[in-house]
Enzyme design. Structure first.
Site, PDB file in Angstrom:
ATOM      1  N   ARG A 158     -91.073 -36.624 -72.431  1.00  0.00           N
ATOM      2  CA  ARG A 158     -92.442 -36.254 -72.117  1.00  0.00           C
ATOM      3  C   ARG A 158     -93.041 -35.429 -73.258  1.00  0.00           C
ATOM      4  O   ARG A 158     -92.325 -34.846 -74.071  1.00  0.00           O
ATOM      5  CB  ARG A 158     -92.499 -35.439 -70.833  1.00  0.00           C
ATOM      6  CG  ARG A 158     -91.905 -36.138 -69.609  1.00  0.00           C
ATOM      7  CD  ARG A 158     -91.900 -35.204 -68.410  1.00  0.00           C
ATOM      8  NE  ARG A 158     -91.363 -35.857 -67.202  1.00  0.00           N
ATOM      9  CZ  ARG A 158     -90.082 -35.813 -66.841  1.00  0.00           C
ATOM     10  NH1 ARG A 158     -89.195 -35.167 -67.592  1.00  0.00           N
ATOM     11  NH2 ARG A 158     -89.672 -36.423 -65.719  1.00  0.00           N
ATOM     12  N   LYS A 182     -88.338 -31.160 -66.451  1.00  0.00           N
ATOM     13  CA  LYS A 182     -88.965 -30.426 -65.361  1.00  0.00           C
ATOM     14  C   LYS A 182     -87.925 -29.601 -64.615  1.00  0.00           C
ATOM     15  O   LYS A 182     -86.772 -30.003 -64.500  1.00  0.00           O
ATOM     16  CB  LYS A 182     -89.653 -31.406 -64.393  1.00  0.00           C
ATOM     17  CG  LYS A 182     -90.863 -32.115 -64.997  1.00  0.00           C
ATOM     18  CD  LYS A 182     -91.533 -33.004 -63.983  1.00  0.00           C
ATOM     19  CE  LYS A 182     -92.797 -33.642 -64.560  1.00  0.00           C
ATOM     20  NZ  LYS A 182     -93.472 -34.518 -63.589  1.00  0.00           N
ATOM     21  N   HIS A 251     -97.869 -40.516 -73.006  1.00  0.00           N
ATOM     22  CA  HIS A 251     -97.217 -41.087 -71.824  1.00  0.00           C
ATOM     23  C   HIS A 251     -97.059 -42.597 -71.942  1.00  0.00           C
ATOM     24  O   HIS A 251     -96.095 -43.161 -71.406  1.00  0.00           O
ATOM     25  CB  HIS A 251     -97.995 -40.751 -70.555  1.00  0.00           C
ATOM     26  CG  HIS A 251     -97.315 -41.225 -69.305  1.00  0.00           C
ATOM     27  ND1 HIS A 251     -96.196 -40.601 -68.790  1.00  0.00           N
ATOM     28  CD2 HIS A 251     -97.560 -42.288 -68.500  1.00  0.00           C
ATOM     29  CE1 HIS A 251     -95.796 -41.254 -67.714  1.00  0.00           C
ATOM     30  NE2 HIS A 251     -96.601 -42.282 -67.517  1.00  0.00           N
ATOM     31  N   ARG A 254     -93.865 -43.244 -73.595  1.00  0.00           N
ATOM     32  CA  ARG A 254     -92.764 -43.081 -72.628  1.00  0.00           C
ATOM     33  C   ARG A 254     -92.670 -44.325 -71.751  1.00  0.00           C
ATOM     34  O   ARG A 254     -91.578 -44.821 -71.467  1.00  0.00           O
ATOM     35  CB  ARG A 254     -93.030 -41.832 -71.781  1.00  0.00           C
ATOM     36  CG  ARG A 254     -92.025 -41.547 -70.666  1.00  0.00           C
ATOM     37  CD  ARG A 254     -92.341 -40.191 -70.050  1.00  0.00           C
ATOM     38  NE  ARG A 254     -91.692 -39.937 -68.780  1.00  0.00           N
ATOM     39  CZ  ARG A 254     -90.467 -39.462 -68.620  1.00  0.00           C
ATOM     40  NH1 ARG A 254     -89.725 -39.200 -69.689  1.00  0.00           N
ATOM     41  NH2 ARG A 254     -89.955 -39.230 -67.429  1.00  0.00           N
ATOM     42  N   HIS A 277     -85.604 -38.652 -64.597  1.00  0.00           N
ATOM     43  CA  HIS A 277     -86.201 -38.744 -63.272  1.00  0.00           C
ATOM     44  C   HIS A 277     -85.243 -38.221 -62.213  1.00  0.00           C
ATOM     45  O   HIS A 277     -84.030 -38.420 -62.305  1.00  0.00           O
ATOM     46  CB  HIS A 277     -86.561 -40.190 -62.931  1.00  0.00           C
ATOM     47  CG  HIS A 277     -87.818 -40.660 -63.593  1.00  0.00           C
ATOM     48  ND1 HIS A 277     -88.110 -42.001 -63.791  1.00  0.00           N
ATOM     49  CD2 HIS A 277     -88.878 -39.979 -64.099  1.00  0.00           C
ATOM     50  CE1 HIS A 277     -89.271 -42.103 -64.391  1.00  0.00           C
ATOM     51  NE2 HIS A 277     -89.764 -40.895 -64.589  1.00  0.00           N
ATOM     52  N   TYR A 286     -91.896 -48.625 -63.530  1.00  0.00           N
ATOM     53  CA  TYR A 286     -91.904 -49.295 -64.825  1.00  0.00           C
ATOM     54  C   TYR A 286     -91.457 -50.748 -64.733  1.00  0.00           C
ATOM     55  O   TYR A 286     -91.582 -51.490 -65.693  1.00  0.00           O
ATOM     56  CB  TYR A 286     -90.989 -48.558 -65.810  1.00  0.00           C
ATOM     57  CG  TYR A 286     -91.427 -47.139 -66.084  1.00  0.00           C
ATOM     58  CD1 TYR A 286     -92.547 -46.872 -66.851  1.00  0.00           C
ATOM     59  CD2 TYR A 286     -90.714 -46.064 -65.564  1.00  0.00           C
ATOM     60  CE1 TYR A 286     -92.957 -45.572 -67.090  1.00  0.00           C
ATOM     61  CE2 TYR A 286     -91.110 -44.762 -65.805  1.00  0.00           C
ATOM     62  CZ  TYR A 286     -92.229 -44.524 -66.573  1.00  0.00           C
ATOM     63  OH  TYR A 286     -92.642 -43.236 -66.805  1.00  0.00           O
TER      64      TYR A 286
END
Length: 308
Positions: A158, A182, A251, A254, A277, A286
Site C-alpha cells: 500500500r 494495517k 492502489h 497494487r 489481507h 481481484y
C-alpha cells in the site's frame, strides 16, 4: 454571512481523546485513520450544537439522520457517508462501554448501498513501458520515482506502507523486504533481482542528499519524508504517458500486482499473504480481472471439456 465559532464542551473532548487513544494504542489504528475519525466526530458534534443545541451524547437517531441528509445534499458519495457513519458508530459503542451513554442511537442504522466499482488494472505492457524506459541515472528524483513504481508493482504494498519503509527493512541477504501493514501487522515480501539493483543504485544516490539522519527509505530531494499526495502525483505523471485509463493511482498498481499474479497461476492464498489481507474475502475482489484467464484454464483442464 458571519460564521460563528461553536465551542464544544470540555467533557466532549475528554471522551473523544480517550476514544482516540483507544484506537491508536489498543486497536493499533493508523494515524491517518485516527485523524479521520476525529474529524468526523467533531463534524457531527458541531452540527448538533449549531442546529439543535444538543451534545453528541444526547443526540437521537432522527437528529443524526438530518446530519446524514445534509451530507447527501452536499453530494458526498455513499461510500464517504458510510465511512463517516462507521466512525460515529464506533465512537458511540465506546461511550456505551465506558457507560457515558445508555443507548446507542445508531445501533439500527443501515448503511447506504454502494455500487461496486470495477478497478481496471494496468496492463503488463503499460508497467513494463515505464520500468524499461531510459532515464537519467544520476538524477535522484528520477531514480526514486522509478524505484517507487517498481516496488509498488513487485510487492503489492500500500501507499502508506511504502511511505513508512525504513532502510533497515531491506534484507539483501535473504532478498526480502519487511512491510508494516494495517494494525502494525508485519509481513515479509520477496524481492526480485531487478528491484535489488534499483534499490542499491537509489541508496547510493540517497547518500548524496541531506537525509538529516532519517531512517526512512524514501525521501524528498530536501531529505524530508514523502507525503501521500506526492506518491500519487508520481504514479499519475508517469502512467499518464503510457496509459489512457481514467484512474491512475498507487492502489491501481497494487491491483495490477494481484491481478497479474493470478493471471500467471498464483493461488489466492499466496496472493492474500503477499497483500497482507486479513481475510480471503478481501483478496477475492481481484479475481474478476482474471476471469478470462480462469475460463481458459478451466476449459483446458476440466475432463469433460477435454472430452468435448
Amino acid at each position: 454571512m458571519v460564521k460563528f465559532l461553536i465551542l464544544l464542551p470540555s467533557g466532549f473532548f475528554m471522551s473523544l481523546n480517550s476514544f482516540l487513544d483507544y484506537l491508536s494504542l489498543e486497536k493499533k489504528y493508523s494515524q491517518h485513520t485516527v485523524v479521520a475519525y476525529k474529524k468526523d466526530i467533531e463534524q457531527l458534534s458541531t452540527y448538533l450544537l449549531e442546529e439543535y443545541d444538543v451534545g453528541i451524547k444526547e443526540a437521537t437517531y432522527p437528529l443524526i439522520r438530518t446530519w446524514l441528509s445534509t451530507l447527501l445534499d452536499d453530494d458526498l458519495s455513499s461510500r464517504t457517508i458510510n465511512r463517516k457513519v462507521a466512525a460515529i458508530k464506533r465512537y458511540y459503542k465506546f461511550l456505551l462501554v465506558i457507560q457515558e451513554i445508555e443507548h446507542h442511537p445508531l445501533s439500527q442504522h443501515k448503511s447506504l448501498k454502494v455500487s461496486k466499482k470495477i478497478q481496471i488494472p494496468f496492463s503488463k505492457e503499460e508497467v513494463f513501458n515505464i520500468l524499461d524506459a531510459s532515464y537519467d541515472h544520476n538524477d535522484f528524483e528520477a531514480a526514486r520515482d522509478v524505484l517507487i513504481i517498481e516496488l509498488l508493482y513487485v510487492t503489492g504494498m500500500r501507499r502508506a506502507e511504502l511511505i513508512g519503509l525504513q532502510v533497515e527493512d531491506i534484507n539483501f541477504n535473504d532478498k526480502t523486504i519487511k512491510v508494516i501493514g494495517k494494525r502494525n501487522k508485519e509481513r515479509r515480501v520477496p524481492l526480485l533481482k531487478s528491484i535489488e539493483e534499483r534499490l542499491n543504485h537509489y541508496l547510493s544516490l540517497r547518500l548524496q542528499i541531506n537525509t538529516s539522519d532519517s531512517e526512512l527509505l524514501f525521501l524528498t530531494k530536501k531529505g524530508a519524508k514523502l507525503y501521500p499526495s506526492l506518491v500519487y502525483r508520481i504514479i499519475k505523471s508517469y502512467f499518464s504517458l503510457v496509459s489512457q485509463k481514467v484512474k491512475t493511482s498507487p492502489h491501481i498498481l497494487r491491483h495490477s500486482f494481484a491481478t497479474h499474479l493470478l493471471d500467471e497461476g498464483a493461488d489466492l492464498n499466496s496472493v492474500k499473504e503477499l497483500l497482507g489481507h486479513a481475510s480471503l474475502a478481501s483478496t477475492q475482489v481481484y479475481t474478476h480481472s482474471s476471469m478470462t484467464m480462469l475460463k481458459g484454464v478451466y476449459k483446458n483442464a476440466h475432463p469433460r471439456s477435454k472430452k468435448d
